[in-house]
Design a protein around this motif. Structure first.
Motif, PDB file in Angstrom:
ATOM      1  N   ALA A 120      25.179  37.167  83.569  1.00  0.00           N
ATOM      2  CA  ALA A 120      26.578  36.400  84.359  1.00  0.00           C
ATOM      3  C   ALA A 120      27.407  37.580  85.094  1.00  0.00           C
ATOM      4  O   ALA A 120      27.232  38.782  84.749  1.00  0.00           O
ATOM      5  N   SER A 144      28.693  28.303  72.970  1.00  0.00           N
ATOM      6  CA  SER A 144      29.945  28.678  73.569  1.00  0.00           C
ATOM      7  C   SER A 144      30.385  29.968  73.099  1.00  0.00           C
ATOM      8  O   SER A 144      30.931  30.017  71.926  1.00  0.00           O
ATOM      9  N   SER A 164      30.569  31.205  77.811  1.00  0.00           N
ATOM     10  CA  SER A 164      29.426  30.705  78.084  1.00  0.00           C
ATOM     11  C   SER A 164      28.322  30.851  76.701  1.00  0.00           C
ATOM     12  O   SER A 164      28.680  31.282  75.674  1.00  0.00           O
TER      13      SER A 164
END
Length: 201
Positions: A120, A144, A164
């Motif tokens: 990410a 998450s 994420s």
């Protein structure tokens, strides 16, 4: 090996050699020895060098380089204050055969370095832990993981820059802004950066 008409992907024997090679390419580019190199991207065991006028010549030349061992930067260490409150802290303590306080002391006592980035925007893979402290990913990844979560997986530590999914073992939390598109550079942690975690009081 060639990676397109103007790039070369150089493979190293291991992660430490890849980091040393990345540092040497960056040094030579800064010294003006590599011409118009547009980008240098390290990974776990490779370094991609893009924007080469003559990729074949570079590929042949890099094999003759004497790459010095990796040395820590004299300055510029990023410090991240961490609350050791992660949901996997007790599990990591059990794996390491330590108390949770000793896990915190081990993490804060380790000199980390950003080996490469990925997964990410703003996520740096941090090396520095001894091999015997490698931890497995979670058997069931979370759907998450909150931003700022400090996690461990395999030989790496890392901090989730945003919420994420993720399967790393979360041992703590930091409020440091890992990714800010209005900042230059946007990523707080970039390849080659030295990192130290400090315990929040």
């Amino acid at each position: 090996m060639a990676a397109g008409p103007a790039a070369v992907l150089v493979e190293a024997e291991d992660g430490e050699q890849a980091q040393a090679l990345h540092a040497e390419v960056v040094r030579r580019r800064a010294a003006g020895e590599l011409g118009e190199v547009a980008e240098v991207v390290p990974a776990a065991r490779t370094v991609l060098v893009a924007g080469l006028a003559d990729p074949r010549a570079f590929a042949a030349d890099v094999l003759r380089w004497e790459v010095p061992p990796l040395v820590r930067a004299a300055a510029g260490t990023v410090e991240l204050e961490v609350r050791f409150d992660g949901p996997d802290l007790a599990d990591v303590a059990a794996l390491w055969r330590m108390s949770t306080e000793e896990v915190a002391a081990t993490v804060t006592g380790t000199a980390f370095r950003v080996a490469f980035c990925g997964f990410a925007p703003g996520f740096g893979y941090l090396t520095g832990l001894p091999p015997e402290l490698a931890v497995p990913r979670r058997a069931s990844p979370r759907t998450s993981v909150p931003p700022g979560s400090v996690g461990l997986a395999g030989p790496y530590a890392g901090v989730y820059p945003r919420a994420s999914p993720g399967g790393w073992q979360v041992v703590g939390t930091t409020d440091a802004p890992l990714w800010d598109p209005d900042r230059d550079p946007a990523a707080l942690l970039t390849p080659g950066t030295d990192v130290r975690f400090t315990a929040a009081r």
